[in-house]
Structure formats: C-alpha cells, structure tokens
Design a protein around this motif. Structure first.
Motif, PDB file in Angstrom:
ATOM      1  N   ARG A 154       0.837  -1.205   0.000  1.00 57.95           N
ATOM      2  CA  ARG A 154       0.000   0.000   0.000  1.00 57.95           C
ATOM      3  C   ARG A 154       0.869   1.252   0.000  1.00 57.95           C
ATOM      4  NH1 ARG A 154      -5.038   2.355   3.334  1.00 57.95           N
ATOM      5  NH2 ARG A 154      -6.369   2.621   1.534  1.00 57.95           N
ATOM      6  N   HIS A 175      -3.845  -1.308  -2.902  1.00 50.36           N
ATOM      7  CA  HIS A 175      -5.101  -1.321  -2.147  1.00 50.36           C
ATOM      8  C   HIS A 175      -5.643   0.101  -2.052  1.00 50.36           C
ATOM      9  CE1 HIS A 175      -8.029  -2.446   0.832  1.00 50.36           C
ATOM     10  NE2 HIS A 175      -7.450  -1.775   1.808  1.00 50.36           N
ATOM     11  N   ILE A 176      -6.621   0.417  -2.923  1.00 47.79           N
ATOM     12  CA  ILE A 176      -7.297   1.716  -2.937  1.00 47.79           C
ATOM     13  C   ILE A 176      -8.771   1.474  -2.657  1.00 47.79           C
ATOM     14  CG2 ILE A 176      -7.954   3.703  -4.359  1.00 47.79           C
ATOM     15  CD1 ILE A 176      -5.387   3.119  -6.020  1.00 47.79           C
ATOM     16  N   ASN A 177      -9.322   2.196  -1.685  1.00 51.32           N
ATOM     17  CA  ASN A 177     -10.723   2.017  -1.307  1.00 51.32           C
ATOM     18  C   ASN A 177     -11.616   3.200  -1.655  1.00 51.32           C
ATOM     19  OD1 ASN A 177     -10.437  -0.579  -0.120  1.00 51.32           O
ATOM     20  ND2 ASN A 177      -9.584   0.367   1.705  1.00 51.32           N
ATOM     21  N   HIS A 178     -11.007   4.342  -1.928  1.00 47.65           N
ATOM     22  CA  HIS A 178     -11.812   5.544  -2.188  1.00 47.65           C
ATOM     23  C   HIS A 178     -11.021   6.464  -3.115  1.00 47.65           C
ATOM     24  CE1 HIS A 178     -14.136   9.231  -1.514  1.00 47.65           C
ATOM     25  NE2 HIS A 178     -15.073   8.475  -0.955  1.00 47.65           N
ATOM     26  N   TYR A 179     -11.734   7.154  -3.995  1.00 43.01           N
ATOM     27  CA  TYR A 179     -11.036   7.980  -4.970  1.00 43.01           C
ATOM     28  C   TYR A 179     -10.310   9.164  -4.333  1.00 43.01           C
ATOM     29  CZ  TYR A 179     -15.265  10.932  -4.885  1.00 43.01           C
ATOM     30  OH  TYR A 179     -16.313  11.734  -4.498  1.00 43.01           O
ATOM     31  N   ASN A 211      -5.306  -3.784  -8.378  1.00 41.69           N
ATOM     32  CA  ASN A 211      -5.811  -3.267  -7.111  1.00 41.69           C
ATOM     33  C   ASN A 211      -6.929  -4.129  -6.543  1.00 41.69           C
ATOM     34  OD1 ASN A 211      -5.994  -0.713  -5.236  1.00 41.69           O
ATOM     35  ND2 ASN A 211      -8.107  -1.253  -5.731  1.00 41.69           N
ATOM     36  N   THR A 217      -9.937  -3.605  -3.852  1.00 39.58           N
ATOM     37  CA  THR A 217     -10.739  -2.688  -3.048  1.00 39.58           C
ATOM     38  C   THR A 217     -11.601  -3.519  -2.106  1.00 39.58           C
ATOM     39  OG1 THR A 217     -10.819  -0.974  -4.757  1.00 39.58           O
ATOM     40  CG2 THR A 217     -12.600  -0.973  -3.131  1.00 39.58           C
ATOM     41  N   ASN A 263     -17.106   3.389   1.189  1.00 40.92           N
ATOM     42  CA  ASN A 263     -17.299   3.381  -0.260  1.00 40.92           C
ATOM     43  C   ASN A 263     -18.554   2.634  -0.698  1.00 40.92           C
ATOM     44  OD1 ASN A 263     -16.630   0.676   0.073  1.00 40.92           O
ATOM     45  ND2 ASN A 263     -14.552   0.903  -0.736  1.00 40.92           N
ATOM     46  N   THR A 303     -14.021   5.490  -7.990  1.00 42.95           N
ATOM     47  CA  THR A 303     -12.795   4.837  -7.534  1.00 42.95           C
ATOM     48  C   THR A 303     -12.256   3.901  -8.603  1.00 42.95           C
ATOM     49  OG1 THR A 303     -13.541   4.969  -5.244  1.00 42.95           O
ATOM     50  CG2 THR A 303     -11.777   3.412  -5.715  1.00 42.95           C
ATOM     51  N   PRO A 317      -8.397  -2.313 -11.736  1.00 52.41           N
ATOM     52  CA  PRO A 317      -9.250  -2.860 -10.677  1.00 52.41           C
ATOM     53  C   PRO A 317      -9.309  -4.383 -10.816  1.00 52.41           C
ATOM     54  CG  PRO A 317     -10.305  -0.990 -11.756  1.00 52.41           C
ATOM     55  CD  PRO A 317      -9.109  -1.345 -12.591  1.00 52.41           C
ATOM     56  N   LEU A 351     -13.204  -6.520  -5.901  1.00 53.97           N
ATOM     57  CA  LEU A 351     -13.950  -5.822  -4.861  1.00 53.97           C
ATOM     58  C   LEU A 351     -14.253  -6.893  -3.831  1.00 53.97           C
ATOM     59  CD1 LEU A 351     -15.481  -3.364  -3.697  1.00 53.97           C
ATOM     60  CD2 LEU A 351     -17.509  -4.200  -4.908  1.00 53.97           C
TER      61      LEU A 351
END
Length: 511
Positions: A232, A269-273, A296, A298, A305, A314, A325, A328
């Motif tokens: 991350r 690991h990205i959860n929000h824009y 990624n 999420t 989110n 995102t 992506p 999820l």
C-alpha cells in the motif's frame, strides 16, 4: 460529462496544517522523514483535524483498549493524513455522496474510533488464521499459488482500521529469517507453485537487503513464473517509490533465473477515490516505466465506499492512471471491524448497475474470502436467469446467510456475511457512536440481530435497498443525456445532427 474532467483528489497543503507548518519540501518528500513523523498519538492528530475534547478522549480511550490487547492501533503518514478533510465529521463531498450521512473516508480508514470496540460477535465462523495453513512464512490456500509473509503486520507505513487479518497490528508477531527460509524452501520443493504473493504487512516496508534476498531466492526457482508484490506504499507513502527501489526489484526478481523471465506484478489497495492523487499517479508512472503491471483490491466498506458513485469513481479513476481494478472484496468478519461490513446483496446491486455504465476493464470481480481455507467465492450478479425463476436481487430483502460452495467443492451452509449482536447491544452501540459523531443517522451498522439464545431475528438497516435508475446513474456518473433519458450509445441515431456539426468542425475544414 463533468466539465473539469477531475481525476485527482487534492490533498490539503501540508504547510497550512499546524503540525507541519515549518516543514520544507525536501523533508516532506523524503520517505524516511514521513515515517519518522507519522501520527502516533491523539495530541498529534488534534493538530491535523478538528476534534472536540470529547471526540479526542473517545479516540484515546479506544487506542488504550486496543493497546491493552497487544495491538499498535495508530500510525498515519503525514502525506496520507493530508487526504483527510480538516473537519472529518462534516466532510465536503460532491453530489451523490450523501455528506450529511458520512464521515471523511480517509478518517474512517485510518483513525480507530469507539466503533472498533463494539460488536465482538463475528458469528459462527472463526477468524482467518494463517498459522493453520502455513509452513514457515508460506501460507497456502490454492494448488498453484501462495502468500509468502515477509513482514510483520506492524511494518505497514499507515495502519488500516479495517485490516482483515486475525493478527492485525499484533506487535508480538515476528517474521524471522528462519520462517522466511522455510517458506522459500517449500516453494522450491512444490513444483505446483508457479505464482507467489510477497506480502506482510507491507512487502515494500522491509529492508532493501531482505527484499533483495527474497526476490533473488525466488528467481532461482525454475517452476515459479510470476511474483506479485503486495503493497500500500504507493497509496500512503508514494515518495517511497523510487527508481532505486524499482531497479532492485527488476534486477533481483530475475537475477538467477535461467528460464523464461518471471513477471512482476504490484498489488495495491485503494478504497476511495480520495486516495487517487497526483502523487500516487507519479508513483504509478514510475512503476509502469519499469515494466510492472499494477492491480488493485478494493474492500467494500460500510461508511467508506458503499455508494454507487463512490465505487464508480474509484474504479475508473484508478484505471485512468494505470491501475487495473482486480477485486472488490467483501469485508472479512473480524472482531472490531464488524461495522465496516456491507450486506452482500447491496454489493451485488451496485455491481449490477455498474455493468455497462463503466467499461468492463474497470469492473473488478466481487468476491468474498471464506474462512477455513475456502478461498475466494465470486459474488458477481448475473443478468442471465438460467432457471427462469424471475428472481431479481432488488425485488426483496435477501436472507443474511447463504449456502456457499468453494472452488474445491466444499459446501458451507448458513454462511453469514455479517456480524451478530443482540438488540440491546446494537442500540447501545448506535448511542455510543451518535454521541461520538455528534449527530444521528451517520453510524448505520449492518448486523444480524439475535436473541439471547443466538437465534436469528432480523438484519439491521436493510429496510430499503438501493434504487438506482437510469437518470440517476447518468447524473451520478456525469454523463450528458440524449433526449433526457440516456447518454448516446449509438451515433447512427443522430446522424443528421452529427453531420451538421461535422461540417462546422475543424475536421471538415481541413479537407
């Protein structure tokens, strides 16, 4: 479309924040300085965001309770902290984000609150435990791939409140050289293993010498084809992504390889824009220039989110800067993070309505990690009613449990995706968080209510499922409408209009 074509979230200027008002640009962009000055206390946090005396004391109480459990609960890099709104309890958000019912998404992910002390009952399944399926630092669930844990969970540059591992932030866990060597030995001895996820903690937060050693040893294994590096760092500490580090990875991963080149993937690991910034884009560009693909995962997180627009923004924004992506993931059931879990049915509804409205390559697979070695179970909804039963996941509230079949043929009956609580526990928890937040209607946990004997009564906060109409989707995604109903999807329908516009365009005048 949105006129500003916005891709990047704009962090707060660091020198406008009291804690860092005298910091130089050279210091700020130094990863070592960032780590040394990470936020570890409420006193520091109060100089970065607005906290009332009561809120500060409640966060302090939460930290003390988590530390008494042997955990290190708070670490936020200065960079990542600038992504938080100055008043996280009243965040500024665009249309469709429901700011009156939200807290800042970066705050929710990085600052423990009293919610982390609530809802200890995670249901009938046990927590995921790496030790039950491991040899040394190698943890295996599937026949051809495994995770190699090379770093303690406490190695992470910033701690995620929603961390899903049972050993999350446990300061007593140590990944020794012997454990790593046993893992490397096992990978080399099992010819089925053609893919390894190098993870932790964070794989890029270990020493350069250790990282080099591990990658070079993996390069010697002839049946290994791909190496994935879980990190991350690009998201929370992008200045640590240097050409020197990437050169080391590129060279070490194939130093002693005699066969086909091993391909290296970065898994982030990205959860929000709001985590997608220009600084992240610079780090991503460096990674891609060295020939690495970035994918990624999420996690679907209640209060962060679990909104149609948030997920769409995102997924497509990360794709626009070169991150694919991938998954999820349904939030795992761990003690202390039950309030982050969104019902599977809600996730399915969002994924169903994203199909077609954003490109397929930006659509991750929706899946759940199943306890006991079951691996990932796909949850993606289908538009194909094979049995012609007329079922639709928006027609009625689904059960909070299901029969689950895993990839290896196991069947789990009455598998529960949510945590449990008695009605008294639930009402007491909401009261605690309403007082902490300062208003009602923000803290809306989804849990299974049970009686004193553990018998299912109902699921909370699910009386109304998301209703997402065509016009609503167009507005949330910023699409221009054709005849006030749908965006243009077939230019042949407006040939005459386009011909007239083309004649007046620069393209016609060039001929």
């Amino acid at each position: 479309m949105e006129t500003d074509n916005q891709i990047f979230h704009e962090p707060r200027a660091y020198d406008s924040i009291d804690l860092w008002k005298d910091v130089t640009p050279e210091q700020w962009n130094d990863a070592a300085w960032q780590m040394k000055h990470s936020i570890r206390s409420v006193e520091q946090l109060k100089k970065v965001i607005k906290l009332s005396a009561f809120q500060a004391s409640e966060i302090e109480r939460t930290l003390a309770a988590l530390r008494s459990q042997g955990k290190e609960p708070l670490r936020i890099t200065p960079y990542y902290a600038t992504l938080m709104d100055s008043d996280p309890f009243h965040p500024i958000m665009p249309m469709g984000e429901k700011p009156k019912k939200r807290l800042d998404p970066i705050f929710w992910q990085s600052v423990p609150t009293p919610a982390n002390l609530l809802f200890p009952d995670t249901g009938v399944e046990g927590a995921m435990a790496e030790g039950s399926r491991s040899y040394g630092a190698a943890y295996q669930r599937y026949p051809n791939r495994l995770a190699l844990f090379v770093a303690e969970n406490t190695s992470c540059a910033s701690y995620c409140v929603h961390c899903q591992r049972a050993k999350s932030l446990d300061g007593s866990v140590d990944v020794s050289r012997t454990e790593v060597d046993k893992g490397l030995f096992y990978i080399g001895s099992n010819r089925n293993i053609n893919e390894v996820l190098v993870t932790g903690g964070d794989a890029l937060m270990i020493s350069r010498s250790r990282l080099q050693y591990i990658l070079e040893e993996l390069s010697r294994i002839p049946h290994l084809r791909a190496i994935r590096i879980a990190t991350r760092v690009p998201v929370v500490l992008p200045m640590a992504i240097t050409d020197e580090l990437l050169d080391l990875i590129e060279i070490s991963a194939n130093r002693y390889n005699n066969g086909a080149e091993k391909y290296v993937y970065f898994m982030t690991h990205i959860n929000h824009y709001h985590e997608i910034t220009k600084d992240l884009a610079v780090a991503v560009k460096k990674i891609r220039k060295h020939g690495f693909t970035i994918r990624n995962q999420t996690v679907l997180l209640n209060h962060v989110n679990d909104y149609y627009k948030t997920l769409a923004e995102t997924f497509r924004r990360m794709f626009w800067i070169g991150i694919h992506p991938y998954y999820l993931l349904q939030c795992h059931k761990e003690r202390g993070i039950v309030h982050f879990i969104t019902p599977v049915q809600v996730g399915k509804i969002y994924m169903k309505h994203l199909q077609g409205w954003i490109s397929g390559v930006t659509m991750p697979r929706y899946a759940a990690n199943v306890e006991g070695g079951g691996g990932k179970v796909l949850l993606m909804p289908s538009g194909h009613d094979t049995f012609n039963v007329g079922s639709n996941n928006e027609d009625q509230i689904s059960e909070s449990y299901a029969t689950v079949t895993t990839w290896d043929g196991k069947e789990l009956f009455n598998y529960e995706a949510l945590g449990r609580a008695t009605r008294e526990e639930f009402e007491a928890a909401v009261k605690v968080m309403d007082e902490f937040i300062g208003r009602k209607g923000v803290f809306l946990p989804k849990v299974i209510l049970v009686d004193q004997d553990g018998k299912h009564i109902e699921t909370t906060n699910r009386l109304k499922l998301p209703i997402i109409e065509k016009l609503k989707k167009s507005a949330l995604l910023g699409y221009d409408l054709f005849d006030n109903e749908m965006p243009i999807t077939n230019p042949a329908e407006i040939t005459n209009r386009l011909d007239e516009q083309f004649r007046n365009s620069k393209y016609s005048k060039q001929q």
